[in-house]
Design an enzyme around this catalytic site. Sequence first.
Site, PDB file in Angstrom:
ATOM      1  N   GLU B  29       0.833  -1.202   0.000  1.00  0.00           N
ATOM      2  CA  GLU B  29       0.000   0.000   0.000  1.00  0.00           C
ATOM      3  C   GLU B  29       0.871   1.256   0.000  1.00  0.00           C
ATOM      4  O   GLU B  29       1.759   1.386   0.840  1.00  0.00           O
ATOM      5  CB  GLU B  29      -0.900  -0.014   1.244  1.00  0.00           C
ATOM      6  N   GLU B  60      -4.491  -6.559   3.162  1.00  0.00           N
ATOM      7  CA  GLU B  60      -3.272  -7.251   3.578  1.00  0.00           C
ATOM      8  C   GLU B  60      -3.320  -8.755   3.354  1.00  0.00           C
ATOM      9  O   GLU B  60      -2.321  -9.370   2.964  1.00  0.00           O
ATOM     10  CB  GLU B  60      -2.966  -6.954   5.050  1.00  0.00           C
ATOM     11  N   GLN B  82       2.182  -2.064   5.762  1.00  0.00           N
ATOM     12  CA  GLN B  82       2.510  -0.683   6.159  1.00  0.00           C
ATOM     13  C   GLN B  82       2.956  -0.542   7.614  1.00  0.00           C
ATOM     14  O   GLN B  82       3.864   0.223   7.922  1.00  0.00           O
ATOM     15  CB  GLN B  82       1.292   0.185   5.881  1.00  0.00           C
ATOM     16  N   HIS B 129       0.079   0.842  15.681  1.00  0.00           N
ATOM     17  CA  HIS B 129       1.233   1.092  14.807  1.00  0.00           C
ATOM     18  C   HIS B 129       2.542   0.699  15.479  1.00  0.00           C
ATOM     19  O   HIS B 129       3.606   1.035  14.986  1.00  0.00           O
ATOM     20  CB  HIS B 129       1.310   2.568  14.432  1.00  0.00           C
TER      21      HIS B 129
HETATM   22  C1  LIG Z   1      -5.842  -2.850   7.771  1.00  0.00           C
HETATM   23  C2  LIG Z   1      -5.067  -1.593   7.652  1.00  0.00           C
HETATM   24  N1  LIG Z   1      -4.101  -1.489   6.725  1.00  0.00           N
HETATM   25  C3  LIG Z   1      -3.394  -0.354   6.609  1.00  0.00           C
HETATM   26  C4  LIG Z   1      -3.638   0.704   7.419  1.00  0.00           C
HETATM   27  C5  LIG Z   1      -2.821   1.973   7.273  1.00  0.00           C
HETATM   28  N2  LIG Z   1      -3.713   2.996   6.737  1.00  0.00           N
HETATM   29  C6  LIG Z   1      -4.303   3.887   7.556  1.00  0.00           C
HETATM   30  S1  LIG Z   1      -5.405   4.799   6.762  1.00  0.00           S
HETATM   31  C7  LIG Z   1      -5.086   4.068   5.283  1.00  0.00           C
HETATM   32  C8  LIG Z   1      -5.850   4.495   4.085  1.00  0.00           C
HETATM   33  C9  LIG Z   1      -7.320   4.394   4.296  1.00  0.00           C
HETATM   34  O1  LIG Z   1      -8.001   4.982   3.252  1.00  0.00           O
HETATM   35  P1  LIG Z   1      -9.550   5.071   3.229  1.00  0.00           P
HETATM   36  O2  LIG Z   1     -10.158   3.784   3.669  1.00  0.00           O
HETATM   37  O3  LIG Z   1      -9.964   5.576   1.906  1.00  0.00           O
HETATM   38  O4  LIG Z   1      -9.926   6.135   4.367  1.00  0.00           O
HETATM   39  P2  LIG Z   1      -9.412   7.631   4.569  1.00  0.00           P
HETATM   40  O5  LIG Z   1      -8.186   7.575   5.419  1.00  0.00           O
HETATM   41  O6  LIG Z   1      -9.160   8.230   3.233  1.00  0.00           O
HETATM   42  O7  LIG Z   1     -10.501   8.322   5.309  1.00  0.00           O
HETATM   43  C10 LIG Z   1      -4.104   3.093   5.434  1.00  0.00           C
HETATM   44  C11 LIG Z   1      -3.577   2.304   4.339  1.00  0.00           C
HETATM   45  C12 LIG Z   1      -4.645   0.559   8.384  1.00  0.00           C
HETATM   46  N3  LIG Z   1      -4.941   1.559   9.250  1.00  0.00           N
HETATM   47  N4  LIG Z   1      -5.342  -0.582   8.478  1.00  0.00           N
END
Ligand SMILES: Cc1ncc(C[n+]2csc(CCOP(=O)(O)OP(=O)(O)O)c2C)c(N)n1
Lengths: 363, 326
Positions: B29, B60, B82, B129
Amino acid sequence: MGIHTSVDPETGAVRFLSPEGALCRPIPSSLSDELLVTLYRAMTRTRIFDGKAVALQRTGQLGTFASALGQEAVGVGAAAAMQAHDVLAPSYRDHGAQFLRGMTMAECLLYWGGDERGSDFAGPRLDFPNCVPVATQIAHAVGASYAFRLQRADRVVVTFIGDGGTANGGFYEALNMAGVWRTPTVIIINNNGWAISTPCALECAAPTLAQKGVAVGIEGWQIDGNDVVAVYDTVRQAVEKARAGQGPTLIEALTYRLGDHTTADDATRYRDPELVRREWAREPIARLRAYLLRKGAWNQEKEDALQRESLEEVGQAVNAYLATHSAGCDAMFDHLYATLPASYVSQRDTARRFEPKGGGGHG
Amino acid sequence: MAELSLVEAVNHALAYEMANDESVLLLGEDIGVNGGVFRATNGLQARFGRERVIDTPLAEGAIAGVAVGMAAMGLKPVAEIQFTGFIYPTIDQMINHASRLRNRTRGRLTCPMVLRSPYGAGIHAPEHHSESPEALFAHMPGLRVVVPSSPARAYGLLLAAMRDPDPVVFLEPTRLYRLFKQEVADEGESLPLDACFLSREGKDVTLVAWGAMMQETLAAADALEQQGVDAEVIDVATIKPLDMETILRSVEKTGRCVIIHEAPRTAGFGAEIAAEIAERALFSLLAPVKRVAAYDVVVPLSRLERQYIPSVDRIVDAVRSVMEGS
Ligand SMILES: Cc1ncc(C[n+]2csc(CCOP(=O)(O)OP(=O)(O)O)c2C)c(N)n1
């Protein structure tokens, strides 16, 4: 006044207010002028809070923070359509909704400032805490709403997820169960265009996210998420439907993330600032303000007063947050189990023995 | 030779191997245009293209699963998760498939993939994290679990991981990503897997650690030196399979051992090392083996994380009690 279509001409999403604040169709009777002003005030407070929280992070007084800049209508409109005894299962960017439900700004700051006590909301005692692992909250919402149905409780669960989150297995699996069990769940996709640096088109090849409901037998509605009227009215209908035992609804709210993903992100690395500049013309707060001004339900004097009050409210929350002393090392053990198992006592003693004088700082 | 931070060393190792082995590709990602949230893959999509540096959907479990498929068909995928808080959905694929494909097919299909992830606490990150799940992966037969403790070791061990014919979980201590720089020759030279590194020689006590905890452990060794205690320090580096011989040799020399890790104490990997010592070197010991680990608690949010991570004081205290107990 304005064009009399009910949908965004570009996306086909349900809309009442155009980006200029003109009426596309009559405001539904569920929204009095008074309620519109309440929504406007709530969105403004959220934006002022976000500005302050980002500033606190930049000056080292807050941890990483996820701002809702530009998306205020989704959280505020949805929370306003819920009843107090309903339950919210939020993601991590939904403080706009949480504030309306009674979570305090100081609690929000405490959480992002690195203190678990921020999730012990004084207000909505049954609401779930922020959910950071993307998409895992959807199953909680489905389970919670199943519980309410079994308990014959007149309660609905509303949950939020981002566009990126809909790519995750957790989303599909939970959505499918909601469809099969017909739980009283409202699932709102906060489609702000981006999952950190990944644009929606790299997360999903389907034309809309609302149609993800099709495969699991759930109605999917797409709305203009920057039009708080559309958000409120649509979520209200979905909540009523759920309360009436007619099952779950998936709502895709089209909005835009005007800020960075979080304060740890730099969106200029992957996003053309020109795109963002153009999106500012669609943002939700100016849109509603234009409508209210034209209608005579709002004026400069009220605006000045709101700005003043909100800044003061946020300032007080910041002071309360900054004055909160670190909980101390016992906090790591206090809520691990209902009662601390005997085998933990020596670990806690060790933690106490090595506890630095003065405790931890902020951020 | 360039002075590199640990995250830059990771970037150099990935770039070196991609340039020299066409079958290596990266997926994860935000690893493309953005170069990863920590910039570990900075510039690699521009250099190697979108087909070899793939921004995946946020999924994931599927990232690990497609990596298994890619690896079985002759590619060498390096998947980035990530943060380790989001690695748990990969466990299904890693335990049921990645770790066993060779065994299940009697060697007909293999799985030369690398699962990379920043891990551990200490950077004031949000909830979920800061986890340290090395023991979960170490418990899976068929996997390698590698944790570098410096830029040079990250570079050499990651190259080795990419060249290894079996699946490797490569956990990068987030706290060390930019903590210090080190001279690293970017010449494609790998370091051995399945081997501990002797980081400091001493005769009184053996300190065993890995990853970010090497910082506190080496600092504790310095502090102990001031107090007249001569500590030997071992960097485990490959958690699984474990090079027990190097540890035993040291313990037989010093007669004392303190194991330090950032993961919770119970069923942490320190327990495994302590048990091996008990089985194989009990009679060389002058004092009981001690562990300095995180408490068996949820990694706290940032205000308390310094109290969660074992401190230099705690290590020194444990060593002193081991010295006094003998
Ligand atoms: C399962 C998981 N993978 C990776 C992350 C790291 N991460 C945090 S926010 C994000 C992007 C999320 O995007 P979206 O669902 O569109 O929501 P937004 O943050 O844009 O509101 C990622 C990859 C996470 N929090 N949870």
